[in-house]
Structure formats: C-alpha cells, structure tokens
Write a protein that holds these residues in place. Structure first.
Motif, short mmCIF file in Angstrom:
data_model
loop_
_atom_site.label_atom_id
_atom_site.label_comp_id
_atom_site.label_asym_id
_atom_site.label_seq_id
_atom_site.Cartn_x
_atom_site.Cartn_y
_atom_site.Cartn_z
N LEU A 73 -8.33 10.91 2.12
CA LEU A 73 -7.59 9.35 1.08
C LEU A 73 -8.21 8.60 0.46
N ARG A 74 -9.68 8.90 1.16
CA ARG A 74 -11.07 7.91 -0.17
C ARG A 74 -11.02 9.11 -1.21
N ASN A 75 -11.06 9.99 -0.90
CA ASN A 75 -10.95 11.02 -2.46
C ASN A 75 -9.97 10.59 -3.11
N LEU A 76 -8.70 10.63 -2.53
CA LEU A 76 -7.27 10.79 -3.28
C LEU A 76 -7.42 8.88 -3.96
N ARG A 77 -8.09 7.88 -3.26
CA ARG A 77 -8.30 6.87 -3.74
C ARG A 77 -8.77 7.18 -5.75
N ASP A 78 -10.16 7.42 -4.56
CA ASP A 78 -11.01 7.52 -6.13
C ASP A 78 -9.94 8.53 -7.25
N GLU A 79 -9.98 9.42 -6.58
CA GLU A 79 -9.73 10.44 -8.10
C GLU A 79 -7.69 9.82 -8.69
N LEU A 80 -7.61 8.70 -7.52
CA LEU A 80 -6.17 8.21 -8.83
C LEU A 80 -6.47 6.87 -9.64
N GLN A 81 -7.41 6.33 -9.26
CA GLN A 81 -8.10 4.93 -10.50
C GLN A 81 -8.92 6.29 -11.53
N GLY A 82 -9.40 6.85 -10.65
CA GLY A 82 -9.84 7.10 -11.89
C GLY A 82 -8.67 8.05 -13.12
N LEU A 129 0.78 -1.34 0.33
CA LEU A 129 -0.13 -0.13 0.03
C LEU A 129 0.43 1.15 0.03
N LEU A 130 0.16 2.28 -0.86
CA LEU A 130 1.03 3.97 -0.44
C LEU A 130 1.10 4.24 0.46
N GLN A 131 1.84 4.97 1.47
CA GLN A 131 1.28 5.76 2.63
C GLN A 131 1.01 7.33 1.79
N VAL A 132 -0.10 7.46 2.27
CA VAL A 132 -0.07 8.83 2.27
C VAL A 132 -0.19 10.13 3.32
N ASN A 133 1.05 10.87 4.00
CA ASN A 133 0.82 11.96 4.98
C ASN A 133 -0.07 12.76 4.73
N VAL A 134 -1.65 12.34 5.09
CA VAL A 134 -2.51 13.15 5.17
C VAL A 134 -2.40 14.76 5.49
N PRO A 158 -0.26 14.27 -0.93
CA PRO A 158 -1.25 13.78 -2.35
C PRO A 158 -0.23 14.73 -3.76
N ASP A 159 0.30 14.92 -3.51
CA ASP A 159 0.41 15.71 -4.85
C ASP A 159 1.64 15.16 -5.06
N VAL A 160 2.72 15.11 -4.61
CA VAL A 160 3.75 14.04 -5.13
C VAL A 160 3.26 13.40 -6.14
N LEU A 161 2.65 12.54 -4.66
CA LEU A 161 1.62 10.46 -5.04
C LEU A 161 1.01 11.13 -6.46
N ARG A 162 0.62 12.18 -6.71
CA ARG A 162 -0.25 12.01 -8.19
C ARG A 162 0.97 12.98 -9.06
N GLY A 163 2.40 12.80 -9.01
CA GLY A 163 3.18 13.06 -9.82
C GLY A 163 3.88 11.52 -10.43
N GLU A 164 4.10 11.13 -8.89
CA GLU A 164 4.64 9.88 -9.25
C GLU A 164 3.97 8.52 -9.63
N CYS A 165 2.86 8.62 -9.21
CA CYS A 165 1.93 7.36 -10.19
C CYS A 165 2.07 6.36 -11.41
N GLU A 166 1.64 7.18 -12.18
CA GLU A 166 2.49 6.66 -13.36
C GLU A 166 3.37 5.45 -13.20
N ASP A 167 4.81 6.70 -12.73
CA ASP A 167 6.23 5.66 -13.05
C ASP A 167 5.65 4.51 -11.97
N LEU A 168 5.65 4.62 -9.93
CA LEU A 168 4.96 3.34 -9.89
C LEU A 168 4.42 2.37 -9.40
N PHE A 169 3.38 3.32 -10.20
CA PHE A 169 2.28 1.83 -11.68
C PHE A 169 2.78 1.14 -11.90
N GLN A 170 4.13 1.26 -12.26
CA GLN A 170 4.90 0.46 -13.77
C GLN A 170 6.14 -0.25 -13.19
#
Ligand SMILES: *Cc1c(COP(=O)(O)O)cnc(C)c1O
Length: 235
Positions: free
Chosen positions: A179-188, A122-127, A138-150
C-alpha cells in the motif's frame, strides 16, 4: 482506571514503541478507536480517558449513537458506504476511509455538492486481490486515479487497506508495504499528495506503523471483544 482506559493506554504505548522502531514519532500516528457495536456509555468511558477520535462502520448505528456523545468527539467512517447512506454520513464524519469504487466517489462528490460540503476521503485498495473484499485493485486505481483527483468536491488524502485476517501479524507486512509503495507511485506519477495511510487493526497495527501507517483503526484492543451482531444485508 477502567479496562477500556487501560486498553487505550497500552495501545498508545505500543504505538509509540512501533513508531520509535521505525524512526518515527508517536505524533505521526493517529489512533482511531473503533467503537462499532459498542454502547454510547462505553464509548463515553473511552472519550473521558482522553480519546477524541472514533471509527464507526455502519451509518444506521452511527446516526443513533453520535448525538448521544459529546460534540467534541470526532468520527471517521471506516466501513463500506452504501449509496443510499451517503447523505446521512457526510455531515457526521470528518473522514471517509473506504471509498472503494469510482462510482461511489462520483456519488459522494455529487451529493457533497448538493449539500455544500467538501468531504475528506481515503481510497480503499484491495491489496491481496481478495474476491470477497471491497476496494480498488491497484491496476484499476492507477487507471482511474486521474479522473478521481479531478472530482471537484471530494478530497482524497491517502489510501486505506484491510489485509486478510490471520493470527500472525507479520503476514500483513507485505500488504502494508504494498500500500505504501502504491501510494509513493501514485504521488510520483500523478503529482498528487496522499499523506495518509490508514492501515493496521488490533492484530497488526504495530507492523503497520513500522511500514508507514499514519492512521491505525483499533477496536478490540481498546473496547474488548465485540458482541456478535446479526447484520442485515442492507447494511
Ligand atoms: C472493525 C474494524 C476495525 C477494528 O478491528 P479490531 O480488530 O477490533 O481492531 C478496523 N478497521 C475496519 C475497517 C473495521 O471494520
């Protein structure tokens, strides 16, 4: 019934109530019994009461304790994983809750490849944006998400957070919702599947469940107070 078994029963009942209030079922919520600092004997007592899944936060402690417990017990790592402990941790834990940086994710991925493993994480978020806390903003995770999932080996199944501690569980609600909203956003946005939300501890797990937690990490409410241990900086 032992005190720990009674504590666990009470937690399970409250989990079911909280799930019911949110129109969910108890089966949608996994209880991780946080056994850090507690003896193998005490953990065995909780295991015998029907609890199969435990959480530990220090690799050095877990390496010693896990072999002393039945092999049917399952273990999640819930602490901050240091680079030099990855090799020890990967074979012991079926889920790493707190991958808190891209550097750590890449190290885990590389070592998993060497060991022939596909670790779940799981990815830990400093909410709350606390300077003292580990985790992605949250901003760093949005930026790095694509690379992480590869990354080819490590499999991310969701997000985890530890809100600031406080006496009032309702204060945590906005962080759990975030955290739930961020999850929903990343999934979308990234077309990934992040079904797991690890959030909620002894003081606030019911609120976390109302906000969508699929895993709650509960120690004190089952095992009682932890002995204050002197922790070395190296761990
Ligand atoms: C210790 C710990 C818990 C359990 O805390 P309690 O308040 O005893 O339930 C949960 N999550 C993490 C990450 C922990 O380190």
């Amino acid at each position: 019934m032992s005190e720990t078994a009674a504590g666990r029963e009470a937690v399970l009942a409250r989990i079911a109530d909280a799930a019911g209030r949110a129109g969910r079922t108890a089966e949608e919520v996994t209880l991780v019994a946080v056994s850090k600092t507690h003896s193998p004997e005490k953990i065995r007592e909780v295991f015998d009461a029907g609890q199969a899944l435990f959480g530990e936060s220090r690799v050095q402690e877990a390496v010693v304790k896990i072999p002393l417990l039945p092999s049917r017990a399952r273990w999640h790592f819930i602490g901050h994983l240091q680079k030099n402990k990855i090799r020890h941790a990967l074979p012991l834990f079926e889920l790493i809750h707190g991958v808190d940086s891209s550097a750590l994710a890449r190290d885990i991925d590389r070592i998993a490849e060497e060991m022939g493993l596909f670790p779940r994480a799981l990815l830990q978020v400093n909410v709350a944006g606390e300077a003292s806390k580990f985790g992605f903003s949250p901003d760093v995770l949005r930026g790095e998400c694509e690379d992480l999932f590869q990354l080819p080996r490590i499999q991310f199944e969701g997000l985890m957070c530890i809100p600031p501690p406080g006496p009032e569980p309702e204060v945590s609600r906005k962080y759990f919702a975030a955290l739930r909203n961020l999850r929903d956003e990343l999934q979308g946005e990234f077309g990934v599947s992040l079904p797991q939300l690890s959030m909620g501890m002894s003081g606030d797990y019911e609120v976390a469940i109302e906000e969508g937690a699929t895993m709650v990490r509960v120690g004190t409410a089952i095992f009682g107070e932890r002995e204050k241990t002197v922790r070395s900086r190296a761990d």
